[in-house]
Write an enzyme that holds these catalytic residues in place. Structure first.
Site, PDB file in Angstrom:
ATOM      1  N   GLY A  53       8.811  13.695 -39.777  1.00 14.72           N
ATOM      2  CA  GLY A  53       9.210  14.475 -38.606  1.00 14.72           C
ATOM      3  C   GLY A  53       7.942  14.852 -37.875  1.00 14.72           C
ATOM      4  O   GLY A  53       7.098  14.001 -37.607  1.00 14.72           O
ATOM      5  N   SER A  55       4.856  17.470 -38.425  1.00 12.96           N
ATOM      6  CA  SER A  55       4.369  18.396 -39.465  1.00 12.96           C
ATOM      7  C   SER A  55       4.084  19.804 -38.936  1.00 12.96           C
ATOM      8  O   SER A  55       4.345  20.792 -39.643  1.00 12.96           O
ATOM      9  CB  SER A  55       3.125  17.817 -40.140  1.00 12.96           C
ATOM     10  N   CYS A  85       5.263  10.849 -44.761  1.00 11.61           N
ATOM     11  CA  CYS A  85       4.657  10.994 -43.428  1.00 11.61           C
ATOM     12  C   CYS A  85       4.347  12.466 -43.111  1.00 11.61           C
ATOM     13  O   CYS A  85       3.414  13.011 -43.691  1.00 11.61           O
ATOM     14  CB  CYS A  85       5.548  10.323 -42.391  1.00 11.61           C
ATOM     15  N   ARG A 114      -3.936  13.307 -39.407  1.00 11.64           N
ATOM     16  CA  ARG A 114      -2.697  13.123 -38.636  1.00 11.64           C
ATOM     17  C   ARG A 114      -2.864  12.012 -37.609  1.00 11.64           C
ATOM     18  O   ARG A 114      -3.947  11.849 -37.050  1.00 11.64           O
ATOM     19  CB  ARG A 114      -2.338  14.405 -37.884  1.00 11.64           C
ATOM     20  N   ILE A 142       5.102   5.233 -38.774  1.00 14.43           N
ATOM     21  CA  ILE A 142       5.399   5.751 -37.430  1.00 14.43           C
ATOM     22  C   ILE A 142       4.478   6.941 -37.155  1.00 14.43           C
ATOM     23  O   ILE A 142       4.604   7.983 -37.802  1.00 14.43           O
ATOM     24  CB  ILE A 142       6.877   6.209 -37.320  1.00 14.43           C
ATOM     25  N   ARG A 143       3.545   6.763 -36.249  1.00 15.33           N
ATOM     26  CA  ARG A 143       2.545   7.812 -35.974  1.00 15.33           C
ATOM     27  C   ARG A 143       2.067   8.421 -37.304  1.00 15.33           C
ATOM     28  O   ARG A 143       2.056   9.632 -37.496  1.00 15.33           O
ATOM     29  CB  ARG A 143       3.119   8.893 -35.056  1.00 15.33           C
ATOM     30  N   HIS A 182       7.609   5.550 -44.398  1.00 11.31           N
ATOM     31  CA  HIS A 182       8.955   6.133 -44.482  1.00 11.31           C
ATOM     32  C   HIS A 182       9.881   5.288 -45.352  1.00 11.31           C
ATOM     33  O   HIS A 182      10.681   4.513 -44.797  1.00 11.31           O
ATOM     34  CB  HIS A 182       9.568   6.189 -43.079  1.00 11.31           C
ATOM     35  N   GLU A 184      12.515   6.158 -46.624  1.00 10.45           N
ATOM     36  CA  GLU A 184      13.898   6.543 -46.303  1.00 10.45           C
ATOM     37  C   GLU A 184      14.456   5.732 -45.140  1.00 10.45           C
ATOM     38  O   GLU A 184      15.644   5.791 -44.861  1.00 10.45           O
ATOM     39  CB  GLU A 184      13.967   8.058 -46.009  1.00 10.45           C
TER      40      GLU A 184
HETATM   41  N1  LIG Z   1       6.757   9.992 -38.651  1.00  3.79           N
HETATM   42  C1  LIG Z   1       6.164  11.107 -38.910  1.00  3.79           C
HETATM   43  O1  LIG Z   1       6.545  11.883 -39.809  1.00  3.79           O
HETATM   44  C2  LIG Z   1       5.028  11.423 -37.998  1.00  3.79           C
HETATM   45  C3  LIG Z   1       4.170  12.563 -38.437  1.00  3.79           C
HETATM   46  C4  LIG Z   1       3.578  13.248 -37.225  1.00  3.79           C
HETATM   47  N2  LIG Z   1       2.634  12.416 -36.553  1.00  3.79           N
HETATM   48  C5  LIG Z   1       2.947  14.568 -37.648  1.00  3.79           C
HETATM   49  O2  LIG Z   1       1.843  14.826 -37.401  1.00  3.79           O
HETATM   50  O3  LIG Z   1       3.611  15.354 -38.271  1.00  3.79           O
END
Ligand SMILES: NC(=O)CC[C@H](N)C(=O)O
Length: 222
Positions: A53, A55, A85, A114, A142-143, A182, A184
């Site tokens: 999500g 953080s 993540c 991050r 993802i990011r 991820h 999940e």
């Molecule tokens: N997919 C993710 O959980 C991304 C993490 C998000 N970039 C963060 O800093 O929390």
């Protein structure tokens, strides 16, 4: 708190992030899974997943929901935890490139950077060899963060190569597991199964210790 059935009760921190996906993956992996939003719910689970999500948002909401202190207490008490993540960032000991005032739970002796792989457009998938899994795992980033420093008690489970450098993306320290990617978001429950096994193992170690403590207390009473 600790059940003796073969399906441990695992909570998914449900203040923000991909909660439903983790509940589904945990169920596929043989656990009973429940969302956790309140301290009373946190108190009943044998282990906890912190989802992907954002953080800094999860950190803020944990405090608003008054989950911060109970969460730290349960982690200090040896509750098994798995973060994916954003969840990995939250379980870290140090956040690099965090939001101002962003805090972490310090359950893993790692420093996590991050958004280390770049922006959303830099999201990617790879077949990743992971220690403990016979076949590579389709890892969705993802990011995502990477782990920049690993303490000596931390086991590195996976590294990914990007643009000529290797980065740590899965770790375990005792009862705490974390992945930059991820699991999940795939139909492959093997990482969740690994965590369910960690929760089962922790439950049986704790119940043996409780039995010994009760036996000692009883023999003192005699
Ligand atoms: N997919 C993710 O959980 C991304 C993490 C998000 N970039 C963060 O800093 O929390």
């Amino acid at each position: 708190m600790t059940r003796h059935t073969s399906a441990p009760l695992i909570g998914v921190l449900a203040v923000q992030g991909d909660v439903v996906e983790h509940v589904r993956a945990l169920t596929l992996a043989g656990a009973q899974a429940v969302p956790v939003r309140r301290p009373a719910e946190l108190a009943t689970v044998d282990g906890l997943v912190i989802p992907g999500g954002e953080s800094s948002t999860i950190d803020r909401l944990i405090r608003i929901f008054e989950l911060d202190a109970p969460l730290r207490a349960r982690l200090a008490d040896g509750m098994p935890a798995f973060g994916s993540c954003a969840g990995m960032i939250l379980l870290s000991g140090q956040i690099l490139d965090g939001h101002r005032d962003q805090r972490c739970l310090g359950a893993l002796d790692i420093s996590t950077r991050r958004n280390a792989f770049g922006r959303q457009v830099d999201s990617f998938e790879v077949d990743l060899p992971v220690t403990g899994l016979a076949e590579p795992f389709r890892a969705v980033f993802i990011r995502a963060p990477w782990v920049e420093r690993v303490g000596e008690d931390v086991e590195v489970l996976a590294r990914v190569e990007r643009e000529g450098s290797e980065h740590v993306v899965a770790v375990r320290q005792g009862r705490v597991l974390a992945t930059s990617f991820h699991p999940e978001m795939t139909d492959d429950p093997r990482i969740h199964a690994l965590f369910v096994e960690m929760v089962r193992e922790a439950g049986s170690i704790d119940s043996r210790a409780n039995t010994r403590a009760t036996a000692r207390a009883t023999s003192k009473d005699d």
